[in-house]
Design a protein around this motif. Structure first.
Motif, PDB file in Angstrom:
ATOM      1  N   THR A  79       0.829  -1.135  -0.253  1.00  0.00           N
ATOM      2  CA  THR A  79       0.007   0.014  -0.256  1.00  0.00           C
ATOM      3  C   THR A  79       0.575   0.998   0.019  1.00  0.00           C
ATOM      4  OG1 THR A  79      -0.031  -0.345   2.584  1.00  0.00           O
ATOM      5  CG2 THR A  79      -2.331  -1.270   0.952  1.00  0.00           C
ATOM      6  N   SER A  83       0.337   3.684  -2.920  1.00  0.00           N
ATOM      7  CA  SER A  83       0.504   5.603  -2.891  1.00  0.00           C
ATOM      8  C   SER A  83       2.189   6.806  -3.122  1.00  0.00           C
ATOM      9  CB  SER A  83      -0.140   5.363  -1.018  1.00  0.00           C
ATOM     10  OG  SER A  83       0.658   5.699  -0.171  1.00  0.00           O
ATOM     11  N   GLN A 110      -0.413  -0.619  -7.987  1.00  0.00           N
ATOM     12  CA  GLN A 110      -1.941   0.651  -7.410  1.00  0.00           C
ATOM     13  C   GLN A 110      -2.980  -0.202  -8.437  1.00  0.00           C
ATOM     14  OE1 GLN A 110      -0.857   4.227 -10.117  1.00  0.00           O
ATOM     15  NE2 GLN A 110       0.011   5.172  -7.671  1.00  0.00           N
ATOM     16  N   GLU A 111      -2.284  -1.022  -9.171  1.00  0.00           N
ATOM     17  CA  GLU A 111      -3.990  -2.284 -10.065  1.00  0.00           C
ATOM     18  C   GLU A 111      -4.076  -2.734  -8.609  1.00  0.00           C
ATOM     19  OE1 GLU A 111      -5.552  -2.793 -12.482  1.00  0.00           O
ATOM     20  OE2 GLU A 111      -5.937  -4.572 -11.689  1.00  0.00           O
ATOM     21  N   GLU A 114      -6.003  -0.848  -5.541  1.00  0.00           N
ATOM     22  CA  GLU A 114      -7.066  -0.215  -6.634  1.00  0.00           C
ATOM     23  C   GLU A 114      -8.705  -1.616  -6.477  1.00  0.00           C
ATOM     24  OE1 GLU A 114      -6.493   2.446  -9.506  1.00  0.00           O
ATOM     25  OE2 GLU A 114      -5.450   3.929  -7.764  1.00  0.00           O
ATOM     26  N   ASN A 115      -7.534  -2.297  -7.274  1.00  0.00           N
ATOM     27  CA  ASN A 115      -9.060  -3.255  -8.040  1.00  0.00           C
ATOM     28  C   ASN A 115      -9.044  -4.949  -7.294  1.00  0.00           C
ATOM     29  OD1 ASN A 115      -9.416  -1.618 -10.018  1.00  0.00           O
ATOM     30  ND2 ASN A 115      -8.205  -2.779 -11.139  1.00  0.00           N
TER      31      ASN A 115
END
Length: 365
Positions: A79, A83, A110-111, A114-115
């Motif tokens: 994480t 960020s 990030q992928e 986020e998902n």
DNA sequence: AATCCGGGGTG
DNA sequence: CACCCAGGATT
């Protein structure tokens, strides 16, 4: 004999000259005694394993260790990496090469956050959909983090299999690739795949080395076709390499009030996101005129002198850099865009790319 | 299938 | 210096 052993024998590939079980058992036994202890081997955390595997692509263990520790100091968890600004990730990657790896690392973090709720998928085909993760790295993560029976085919394994099966083809050809993956799959055991995967990487790094392999210490010597046919030094076959062109470049140390102008390269392509001295490619030798031309209309030059040269080789061209110091008539320099006026004493800390880092010792001259 | 991506090590 | 090494993305 158990059911699984009977089944293994029944599925034995007709092309295999030995039982895959014998191969993996010998290898695992050797690994218990001779395996390496590495910073990323005390864990099953997919984040730590993923990071190490990406760093190890095209890169040696010795070069990676320091980067790995510094990277985790700054980005201890997925994480936190996700960020962070990409520029900070590039900064910690500076000097390691193949900077698309750093961009893909950041994109994958990030992928996942986020998902996918910050979790890695466990299936090889899902891992392969993430940026920077191909079939071999996906197999390594699946095997090392999740103990799945997934094959890898990195440089070490490729070399081992070329020798064990005495492959009479260029190892990077499409045809060879199919066979090698098939063999890798056949040899990867259903159980203890975590240990097996580390073991075969160690075999390549410690025993089945590119030059002067230590066959007398090899746990699968008795199975190796290259060994029995006395072909070890001929395999794998060497891919012919083409000669690469040389490009010339001028780099400028533009000095204004004890500061120099530096710029960040665009985020994609060669050396994406790294810092460099301003400059330009040249085809002929008119340095002073070209420099004045390059700086025309921007600021007044008080003096220009040659500091020296540097050579640097990339995968597909040589670069020759002529380094000039250009002293400017002092003025209030305003940095614009990706440029910055940096105190000369801060150059050492700047994440410059390799070719321009070689220029730093010339500044004192 | 061929090309684009770095940097380190060896002799 | 010349040469060797080595995954994934892109075209």
């Amino acid at each position: 004999m158990t059911d699984s052993e009977i089944k293994d024998e029944g599925n034995l590939e007709p092309t295999l000259p030995f039982s895959p079980r014998v191969f993996s058992e010998h290898l695992l036994e050797w690994y218990k005694l001779a395996g390496r202890e590495l910073p990323w081997r005390q864990t099953r955390d997919p984040y730590l394993i993923w990071l190490s595997e990406i760093m190890l692509q095209q890169t040696t263990v010795a070069a990676v260790i320091g980067y790995y520790r510094r990277f985790l100091m700054r980005f201890p968890r997925l994480t936190i990496l996700a960020s962070a600004p990409l520029e900070e990730v590039i900064d910690l990657w500076a000097g390691l090469g193949y900077y698309a790896r750093a961009r893909n690392l950041h994109a994958t973090a990030q992928e996942l956050v986020e998902n996918r709720g910050g979790e890695f998928p466990q299936a090889v085909d899902e891992l392969m959909m993430l940026p920077g993760i191909g079939r071999s790295t996906a197999g390594a993560i699946a095997a090392l983090a999740f103990d799945q029976s997934a094959p890898i085919l990195d440089g070490n394994v490729r070399r081992i299999l070329c020798r064990v099966f005495a492959l009479d083809e260029l190892p990077r050809s499409g045809s060879a690739d199919k066979k090698l993956w098939k063999w890798a799959e056949s040899l990867t055991p259903q159980h203890r795949t975590h240990d097996y995967t580390q073991a075969i990487m160690d075999l390549g790094a410690l025993i089945c080395t590119p030059k002067s392999p230590r066959c007398d210490q090899c746990p699968v010597e008795s199975l190796c076709l290259a060994r029995s046919r006395n072909l070890v030094d001929m395999l794998p076959m060497k891919t012919p390499r083409k000669k690469i062109p040389t490009r010339h470049q001028l780099a400028l140390l533009l000095v204004n009030r004890e500061r120099c102008l530096i710029q960040r390269r665009p985020p994609n392509g060669l050396l994406g996101g790294l810092w460099e001295f301003p400059g330009f490619e040249t085809t002929q030798e008119e340095p002073f005129a070209a420099i004045r031309q390059h700086c025309a209309g921007r600021r007044s030059i008080s003096e220009v002198r040659l500091l020296g040269h540097a050579r640097h080789t990339y995968s597909h061209f040589h670069l020759e850099v002529d380094f000039y110091r250009v002293d400017l008539v002092p003025y209030d320099g305003i940095a614009e865009g990706t440029e910055q006026w940096l105190p000369l004493v801060d150059l050492e800390q700047l994440p410059l790319h390799g070719a321009h880092k070689k220029l730093l010792p010339l500044i004192g001259a």
